[in-house]
Design a protein around this motif. Sequence first.
Motif, PDB file in Angstrom:
ATOM      1  N   UNK A   1       2.436  23.442   9.288  1.00 54.36           N
ATOM      2  CA  UNK A   1       1.961  22.655   8.150  1.00 54.36           C
ATOM      3  C   UNK A   1       2.387  21.199   8.346  1.00 54.36           C
ATOM      4  N   UNK A   2       1.405  20.303   8.441  1.00 50.09           N
ATOM      5  CA  UNK A   2       1.677  18.906   8.778  1.00 50.09           C
ATOM      6  C   UNK A   2       0.978  17.971   7.807  1.00 50.09           C
ATOM      7  N   UNK A   3       1.721  16.993   7.318  1.00 49.25           N
ATOM      8  CA  UNK A   3       1.165  15.954   6.438  1.00 49.25           C
ATOM      9  C   UNK A   3       1.175  14.633   7.207  1.00 49.25           C
ATOM     10  N   UNK A   4       0.097  13.890   7.096  1.00 51.30           N
ATOM     11  CA  UNK A   4       0.001  12.583   7.751  1.00 51.30           C
ATOM     12  C   UNK A   4      -0.076  11.504   6.679  1.00 51.30           C
ATOM     13  N   UNK A   5       0.846  10.543   6.732  1.00 49.78           N
ATOM     14  CA  UNK A   5       0.851   9.410   5.810  1.00 49.78           C
ATOM     15  C   UNK A   5       0.752   8.117   6.618  1.00 49.78           C
ATOM     16  N   UNK A   6      -0.389   7.457   6.547  1.00 53.44           N
ATOM     17  CA  UNK A   6      -0.569   6.195   7.258  1.00 53.44           C
ATOM     18  C   UNK A   6      -0.995   5.118   6.263  1.00 53.44           C
ATOM     19  N   UNK A   7      -0.248   4.039   6.238  1.00 55.58           N
ATOM     20  CA  UNK A   7      -0.539   2.962   5.299  1.00 55.58           C
ATOM     21  C   UNK A   7       0.102   1.676   5.807  1.00 55.58           C
ATOM     22  N   UNK A   8      -0.719   0.660   6.028  1.00 57.22           N
ATOM     23  CA  UNK A   8      -0.207  -0.654   6.405  1.00 57.22           C
ATOM     24  C   UNK A   8      -0.118  -1.519   5.156  1.00 57.22           C
ATOM     25  N   UNK A   9       0.856  -2.414   5.148  1.00 59.39           N
ATOM     26  CA  UNK A   9       0.978  -3.323   4.009  1.00 59.39           C
ATOM     27  C   UNK A   9      -0.108  -4.395   4.112  1.00 59.39           C
ATOM     28  N   UNK A  10      -0.992  -4.435   3.143  1.00 59.96           N
ATOM     29  CA  UNK A  10      -2.080  -5.392   3.163  1.00 59.96           C
ATOM     30  C   UNK A  10      -1.641  -6.806   2.834  1.00 59.96           C
TER      31      UNK A  10
ATOM     32  N   UNK B   1      -1.530 -10.392   0.821  1.00 62.15           N
ATOM     33  CA  UNK B   1      -1.552 -10.818  -0.576  1.00 62.15           C
ATOM     34  C   UNK B   1      -0.779  -9.900  -1.499  1.00 62.15           C
ATOM     35  N   UNK B   2      -0.783 -10.266  -2.778  1.00 65.19           N
ATOM     36  CA  UNK B   2      -0.044  -9.511  -3.796  1.00 65.19           C
ATOM     37  C   UNK B   2      -0.613  -8.107  -3.975  1.00 65.19           C
ATOM     38  N   UNK B   3      -1.944  -8.003  -3.965  1.00 63.78           N
ATOM     39  CA  UNK B   3      -2.564  -6.693  -4.171  1.00 63.78           C
ATOM     40  C   UNK B   3      -2.188  -5.719  -3.062  1.00 63.78           C
ATOM     41  N   UNK B   4      -2.114  -6.225  -1.825  1.00 58.94           N
ATOM     42  CA  UNK B   4      -1.732  -5.376  -0.701  1.00 58.94           C
ATOM     43  C   UNK B   4      -0.311  -4.871  -0.837  1.00 58.94           C
ATOM     44  N   UNK B   5       0.572  -5.732  -1.298  1.00 57.45           N
ATOM     45  CA  UNK B   5       1.978  -5.345  -1.475  1.00 57.45           C
ATOM     46  C   UNK B   5       2.139  -4.360  -2.633  1.00 57.45           C
ATOM     47  N   UNK B   6       1.369  -4.560  -3.707  1.00 53.70           N
ATOM     48  CA  UNK B   6       1.432  -3.640  -4.844  1.00 53.70           C
ATOM     49  C   UNK B   6       0.935  -2.253  -4.419  1.00 53.70           C
ATOM     50  N   UNK B   7      -0.171  -2.245  -3.681  1.00 54.95           N
ATOM     51  CA  UNK B   7      -0.718  -0.981  -3.204  1.00 54.95           C
ATOM     52  C   UNK B   7       0.283  -0.246  -2.327  1.00 54.95           C
TER      53      UNK B   7
ATOM     54  N   UNK C   1       3.477  -0.610  -2.464  1.00 49.31           N
ATOM     55  CA  UNK C   1       4.568  -0.194  -3.336  1.00 49.31           C
ATOM     56  C   UNK C   1       4.320   1.173  -3.951  1.00 49.31           C
ATOM     57  N   UNK C   2       3.098   1.429  -4.415  1.00 46.20           N
ATOM     58  CA  UNK C   2       2.766   2.747  -4.958  1.00 46.20           C
ATOM     59  C   UNK C   2       2.815   3.827  -3.873  1.00 46.20           C
TER      60      UNK C   2
END
Length: 368
Positions: free
Chosen positions: A56-65, A67-73, A75-76
């Motif tokens: 069972x494997x979970x993949x979490x990929x997310x780059x910090x975008x 501007x402010x919206x990228x950082x908020x996203x 953060x969540x």
Amino acid sequence: MKTLLLKFCVRVLRVLNLCFKPFKQKNQVVIMSRQSDKPTLDIMLLKKKFDEMGVHTIVLTKAMGDGISGKISYGFHLFTQMKYLATSKVVVLDGYCMLASVLPKKKDQCIVQLWHALGAIKKFGWQSVNNPDGRTIEVAETLCMHRNYDYIVAPGKINGAFFAEAFRTPQDKVVYYGLPRIDFLKSKSNEQLFVEYPQIREKNIILYAPTFRKNAELELERLVDSFDFEKHALVIKKHFLDKGDYAWAKEKGAIVDGRFSSMDWLKICDGIITDYSAIIFEAAILGKDIYIYQPDRASYEHNVGLNVDIGKEAIGKYVCESEKELVERMDGKYDKAAVIAFCDKYIEIDTDHCTEDFCRFVIGKLEK
């Protein structure tokens, strides 16, 4: 001021993480990356193999975008990371992951650093702290940079020593495996490249794959102008972090590709031009002609720092500081024995079935 703000953020994250402390650990693997929003080739190959092996494997990929919206996203997204850090027995990373380093590691949890490069020509991590292009010691300490690793993966003892220094981790935590991409490189080539770019047929295909330069675009004009496009097909693959626009090079005859990966091109090219990039190790495994173009050697060594002086290696005769030198080397007969010697020195692992070998190592940690 920046350090104080980071310290406050780290404390807030540790407090928020208390909400996830009661979560029970599951016999699962989470693969986490901030390299991009999409899974990298290595991650896709790992996920596929783990699925085949019933893990069972979970993949979490997310780059910090940007501007402010990228950082908020982003953060969540940290809350999602917290959840799976709390519930996964094995964590596989392909770069620095803040939460994996600043949060307390759960008992019996195993964190494996599968770095996104096969080796380390240039200095990084703790090796480059306080260098002009590196982090300050205050920031690195505040962010607990590269802490909590149980294992770090390397293809041989030399690169393993570089990684251990960069991660400030004892060398006895180094394990020797290849990146999954090696399996891809040794598989059948993508014929679609010849359909998309029919002009590369019957030509000597040269891939130009430079490393990333912080706050600077590549200076390619002289290199492109020196090329004989009747004889060579020049393919420019810029680093994914490079925001420069090199469309002008197309008008001069170069291919500036954004559709296929550098690994796709590496499989079909005859030779590669690079500088301080770890792609040199993949090229060596495939036995490609390797040319090193370093017109900014002095400034790069000062700002970033180097682990490997390629001029002193078996392929050192192909290190060029000028376009004239580069053209002369490309027009001559290549010494294939030099590539073999370079590869044997830095790549000590068995390069067959790399994905399966690493997955079996991880499964062993799940079963422990």
